[in-house]
Design a protein around this motif. Structure first.
Motif, PDB file in Angstrom:
ATOM      1  N   THR A 104      75.546  25.426  -5.775  1.00  0.00           N
ATOM      2  CA  THR A 104      74.637  25.835  -4.700  1.00  0.00           C
ATOM      3  C   THR A 104      73.554  26.798  -5.164  1.00  0.00           C
ATOM      4  OG1 THR A 104      75.940  27.772  -4.058  1.00  0.00           O
ATOM      5  CG2 THR A 104      76.573  25.639  -3.085  1.00  0.00           C
ATOM      6  N   MET A 105      73.772  27.493  -6.273  1.00  0.00           N
ATOM      7  CA  MET A 105      72.903  28.589  -6.739  1.00  0.00           C
ATOM      8  C   MET A 105      72.885  29.725  -5.717  1.00  0.00           C
ATOM      9  SD  MET A 105      72.264  27.352  -9.654  1.00  0.00           S
ATOM     10  CE  MET A 105      71.233  28.666 -10.312  1.00  0.00           C
ATOM     11  N   ASN A 106      73.855  29.721  -4.840  1.00  0.00           N
ATOM     12  CA  ASN A 106      74.030  30.786  -3.845  1.00  0.00           C
ATOM     13  C   ASN A 106      75.198  31.655  -4.311  1.00  0.00           C
ATOM     14  OD1 ASN A 106      74.589  32.420  -1.661  1.00  0.00           O
ATOM     15  ND2 ASN A 106      74.746  30.753  -0.173  1.00  0.00           N
ATOM     16  N   PRO A 107      74.963  32.885  -4.728  1.00  0.00           N
ATOM     17  CA  PRO A 107      76.040  33.733  -5.268  1.00  0.00           C
ATOM     18  C   PRO A 107      77.206  33.915  -4.302  1.00  0.00           C
ATOM     19  CG  PRO A 107      73.883  34.732  -5.655  1.00  0.00           C
ATOM     20  CD  PRO A 107      73.661  33.579  -4.718  1.00  0.00           C
ATOM     21  N   LEU A 158      64.341  26.960   0.477  1.00  0.00           N
ATOM     22  CA  LEU A 158      64.556  26.171  -0.730  1.00  0.00           C
ATOM     23  C   LEU A 158      65.179  27.044  -1.813  1.00  0.00           C
ATOM     24  CD1 LEU A 158      61.108  24.326  -0.821  1.00  0.00           C
ATOM     25  CD2 LEU A 158      63.314  23.220  -0.424  1.00  0.00           C
ATOM     26  N   GLY A 159      65.627  26.397  -2.868  1.00  0.00           N
ATOM     27  CA  GLY A 159      66.133  27.130  -4.025  1.00  0.00           C
ATOM     28  C   GLY A 159      67.636  27.268  -4.087  1.00  0.00           C
ATOM     29  N   THR A 160      68.302  27.124  -2.953  1.00  0.00           N
ATOM     30  CA  THR A 160      69.768  27.137  -2.915  1.00  0.00           C
ATOM     31  C   THR A 160      70.241  26.038  -1.982  1.00  0.00           C
ATOM     32  OG1 THR A 160      69.949  28.684  -1.055  1.00  0.00           O
ATOM     33  CG2 THR A 160      69.845  29.648  -3.282  1.00  0.00           C
ATOM     34  N   ILE A 161      71.488  25.624  -2.172  1.00  0.00           N
ATOM     35  CA  ILE A 161      72.124  24.686  -1.249  1.00  0.00           C
ATOM     36  C   ILE A 161      72.879  25.526  -0.241  1.00  0.00           C
ATOM     37  CG2 ILE A 161      73.846  22.852  -1.028  1.00  0.00           C
ATOM     38  CD1 ILE A 161      73.056  21.907  -3.815  1.00  0.00           C
ATOM     39  N   VAL A 174      75.543  18.161  -8.301  1.00  0.00           N
ATOM     40  CA  VAL A 174      74.403  18.297  -7.403  1.00  0.00           C
ATOM     41  C   VAL A 174      73.822  19.694  -7.596  1.00  0.00           C
ATOM     42  CG1 VAL A 174      73.574  18.185  -5.023  1.00  0.00           C
ATOM     43  CG2 VAL A 174      75.537  16.783  -5.724  1.00  0.00           C
ATOM     44  N   LEU A 175      72.505  19.752  -7.682  1.00  0.00           N
ATOM     45  CA  LEU A 175      71.797  21.024  -7.803  1.00  0.00           C
ATOM     46  C   LEU A 175      70.767  21.130  -6.694  1.00  0.00           C
ATOM     47  CD1 LEU A 175      71.030  20.861 -11.648  1.00  0.00           C
ATOM     48  CD2 LEU A 175      72.710  22.363 -10.562  1.00  0.00           C
ATOM     49  N   PRO A 176      70.365  22.344  -6.320  1.00  0.00           N
ATOM     50  CA  PRO A 176      69.182  22.448  -5.460  1.00  0.00           C
ATOM     51  C   PRO A 176      68.035  21.717  -6.154  1.00  0.00           C
ATOM     52  CG  PRO A 176      70.216  24.597  -5.780  1.00  0.00           C
ATOM     53  CD  PRO A 176      70.874  23.663  -6.742  1.00  0.00           C
ATOM     54  N   GLY A 177      67.158  21.128  -5.399  1.00  0.00           N
ATOM     55  CA  GLY A 177      66.073  20.365  -5.988  1.00  0.00           C
ATOM     56  C   GLY A 177      65.339  21.138  -7.073  1.00  0.00           C
ATOM     57  N   LEU A 178      65.204  20.535  -8.246  1.00  0.00           N
ATOM     58  CA  LEU A 178      64.534  21.187  -9.363  1.00  0.00           C
ATOM     59  C   LEU A 178      63.021  21.144  -9.166  1.00  0.00           C
ATOM     60  CD1 LEU A 178      66.713  19.815 -12.312  1.00  0.00           C
ATOM     61  CD2 LEU A 178      66.929  21.997 -11.117  1.00  0.00           C
ATOM     62  N   VAL A 179      62.390  22.280  -9.393  1.00  0.00           N
ATOM     63  CA  VAL A 179      60.952  22.425  -9.164  1.00  0.00           C
ATOM     64  C   VAL A 179      60.273  22.867 -10.452  1.00  0.00           C
ATOM     65  CG1 VAL A 179      59.181  23.742  -7.923  1.00  0.00           C
ATOM     66  CG2 VAL A 179      61.228  22.946  -6.714  1.00  0.00           C
ATOM     67  N   ASP A 180      59.247  22.149 -10.855  1.00  0.00           N
ATOM     68  CA  ASP A 180      58.426  22.540 -11.999  1.00  0.00           C
ATOM     69  C   ASP A 180      57.320  23.436 -11.466  1.00  0.00           C
ATOM     70  OD1 ASP A 180      56.295  22.558 -13.993  1.00  0.00           O
ATOM     71  OD2 ASP A 180      57.329  20.891 -14.959  1.00  0.00           O
ATOM     72  N   ALA A 181      57.334  24.692 -11.876  1.00  0.00           N
ATOM     73  CA  ALA A 181      56.409  25.665 -11.289  1.00  0.00           C
ATOM     74  C   ALA A 181      54.978  25.523 -11.767  1.00  0.00           C
ATOM     75  CB  ALA A 181      56.912  27.086 -11.571  1.00  0.00           C
ATOM     76  N   HIS A 182      54.752  24.738 -12.821  1.00  0.00           N
ATOM     77  CA  HIS A 182      53.382  24.620 -13.345  1.00  0.00           C
ATOM     78  C   HIS A 182      53.220  23.254 -13.999  1.00  0.00           C
ATOM     79  CE1 HIS A 182      49.738  26.538 -15.421  1.00  0.00           C
ATOM     80  NE2 HIS A 182      49.783  25.288 -15.871  1.00  0.00           N
ATOM     81  N   ILE A 183      52.467  22.395 -13.338  1.00  0.00           N
ATOM     82  CA  ILE A 183      52.273  21.034 -13.841  1.00  0.00           C
ATOM     83  C   ILE A 183      50.857  20.596 -13.495  1.00  0.00           C
ATOM     84  CG2 ILE A 183      52.913  19.597 -11.851  1.00  0.00           C
ATOM     85  CD1 ILE A 183      54.867  18.116 -13.749  1.00  0.00           C
ATOM     86  N   ARG A 184      50.318  19.693 -14.282  1.00  0.00           N
ATOM     87  CA  ARG A 184      48.997  19.112 -13.989  1.00  0.00           C
ATOM     88  C   ARG A 184      49.254  17.700 -13.492  1.00  0.00           C
ATOM     89  NH1 ARG A 184      45.878  20.732 -19.601  1.00  0.00           N
ATOM     90  NH2 ARG A 184      46.337  22.972 -19.574  1.00  0.00           N
TER      91      ARG A 184
END
Length: 564
Positions: free
Chosen positions: A39-42, A516-519, A84-94
């Motif tokens: 979950t990435m939720n502590p 966003l960022g956690t489940i 399963v992970l929280p949706g992965l986000v690329d913080a800098h892309i063209r």
């Protein structure tokens, strides 16, 4: 002008068959179970099952407790031992460039000028067979002289002089290498002055060598026939699909101009924007930027397209020796790089953007570039009165030792690209010497001096795969496992820190940390499902890990053909 399809485009079109249209997805509930859900939720690190309804997570816990919540419209995904992970986000892309790169000559990883020459001649032969292509430009991207036996910049002598003009982008996206015919068609000769923020490389007689840095590249690109609007839109669609395919549910789309923004808005209305997109605006059209500042930010956290950031270019890249340094390059005495924008202009732009309600992002690589960017942030914060502006420092590749402590004070979020370090490590120390290299790609020092650190790729400069980024972050090795202990291993991240950079920290960098960022129950159902547990497997297995599903707003926007 019509373009000859590149083989890479045909591959992408075939791969796109595995995508599921958002509009075609059923809107029933979705139960996901059968593996580990991180979950990435502590407060609740892992769960057995999650239930998605109307695009949000309504349950996260034990599978037995989810059963009573099912109904006749509940779909089911058994991940069969995956994670399963929280949706992965690329913080800098063209984003548009990523799609474009799939339709032009792919020079990434070429080991010699001869390889590039061969690709060019093959493309010229293709164009010669098409009457409409006889005068067409040959365009490619991704070359890096640091990968060749001779690491000197190439020249026009290394390219066929004709019969077609040639323009090849370096991997940094800010340097072009052109042939003799291109120089003639663009009217560039020994009398052409260097533009502000750019440089034309010249020989001992003052003649252009064929390599143009930063703003000087515009002297060429302005002469290349513009693609049609439909081609631009196709590039965006290719870029979006490429991101979904590698497990990305969202991106910070950088240097978005008026056309790209209009096309993103169009795709969004057509329900074809399957990638949550935070557009960061940047354009040489000052009138358009002024209008955007007047209109202000737009888009809510849950929207697929949001506009709330402005970008300013401070300098270039170290590979081309155009990043702005305090002291000269160790391997090019007398050269301190280039400022892409005058310092006073940067300060004014940052102040105007912050006052208009926009987040300010600075593209800064060298220690002088980062110092100047931080100064601009400081002035803008005081002028606007905002205490927590969440400035973004894109790259933060080399900082002066005294500038790390300024990051927290100024509320700056560094955005780093882990694969840049492993791509640059063969030559980076030669550029800046043994002392400054201690403060370059210094992720551990950044983590020790700031509360937030988000990760990206700057694709197409690097692969958009977040798994490759995580591998680079935790190993600081190339894909062959070199160097054995990692390059300056004291700056390695843990797997959890790297995952944070693609999930929680990426959400924080876009003001989306509450959705966003956690489940977590109530959060948006953006999820990345992998075929193995990268937190427990040897790091090298990250390079072999497959993406089973990419889910955005509860909808399956990518499904692997090998998920069984």
């Amino acid at each position: 002008m019509p373009r000859t399809p590149h083989p890479a485009m045909l591959v992408v079109l075939l791969l796109s068959l595995v995508f599921i249209s958002c509009s075609a997805d059923k809107q029933g509930d979705l139960l996901i179970h059968g593996g580990t859900i991180y979950t990435m939720n502590p407060d609740q690190p892992t769960v057995e099952a999650i239930l998605v309804r109307d695009g949000r997570i309504v349950f996260a816990g034990d599978l037995k407790d989810a059963a009573p919540m099912r109904n006749e419209r509940t779909g089911e995904i058994d991940i069969k031992g995956g994670i399963v992970l929280p949706g992965l986000v690329d913080a800098h892309i063209r984003l548009m460039d990523l799609g474009r790169a799939q339709t032009e000559l792919d020079l990434v990883g070429t080991a010699s000028i001869d390889q590039i020459y061969t690709q060019i001649m093959e493309r010229i032969m293709e164009l010669r067979q098409n009457e409409e292509g006889k005068d067409a430009w040959v365009v490619g991207n991704g070359w890096d002289q640091n990968d060749w036996e001779s690491t000197q910049f190439p020249t026009i002598a290394d390219l066929p002089p004709g019969p077609n003009p040639v323009c090849l982008w370096r991997i940094d996206g800010q340097t072009v290498w052109v042939n003799e015919l291109a120089l003639r068609e663009c009217g560039i000769d020994k009398n052409t002055p260097d533009p502000e923020g750019g440089r034309i490389l010249r020989d001992g007689m003052g003649n252009p060598t064929g390599v143009l840095l930063n703003e000087a590249a515009c002297l060429v690109t302005g002469h290349i026939p513009q693609p049609t609007r439909d081609e631009y839109k196709h590039w965006l669609e290719l870029g979006i699909r490429a991101c979904n395919r590698v497990g990305l549910t969202g991106v910070g789309a950088f240097a978005v101009d008026s056309l790209e923004l209009a096309l993103l808005e169009e795709l969004n209305k057509e329900d074809k924007l399957t990638l949550r997109t935070w557009a960061v605006l940047q354009s040489k059209d000052r009138g358009w930027i002024k209008n955007q500042l007047q209109d202000g930010p737009r888009g809510e956290t849950g929207d697929m397209l949001q506009v709330r950031s402005m970008m300013m270019f401070v300098d270039g890249g170290m590979g081309a020796r155009s990043a702005a340094l305090i002291e000269p390059y160790a391997d090019d005495p007398g050269n301190r790089g280039l400022l892409a924008t005058p310092e006073e202009n940067l300060k004014k732009f940052a102040t105007d953007a912050l006052k208009a309600g926009f987040q300010v992002s600075a593209y800064a690589v060298g220690d002088r570039g980062n110092y100047i960017a931080l100064n601009a942030f400081d002035q803008a914060r005081h002028a606007s009165g905002q205490e927590a502006p969440r400035f973004r420092l894109e790259h933060a590749q080399l900082l002066a030792p005294g500038d790390f402590a300024r990051l927290t004070d100024l509320d700056v979020i560094p955005i780093v690209m882990p694969t840049h370090a492993t791509s640059d490590m063969p030559w980076a120390e030669k550029r800046i010497g043994p002392e400054r290299i201690k403060y370059a790609y210094a992720w551990r020092t950044l983590l020790d001096n700031t509360a937030h650190l988000a990760l990206g790729s700057e694709s197409p400069v690097e692969s958009p795969s977040p798994l490759w980024g995580i591998y680079a972050a935790v190993t600081r090795q190339d894909h062959d496992g070199n160097p054995k202990s990692g390059w300056y291993p004291e700056h390695k991240m843990t797997v959890t820190e790297a995952l944070d950079g693609y999930t929680r920290e990426a959400a924080y960098a876009t003001f989306a940390e509450h959705d966003l960022g956690t489940i977590s129950v109530g959060n948006l159902a953006d999820l990345t499902i992998l075929d193995r547990d990268i937190t427990k497997a040897p790091p090298r297995e990250m390079l072999e890990t497959g993406v089973l599903y990419t889910i955005v707003n509860g909808k399956q926007v990518y499904v692997s053909s090998h998920k069984e």
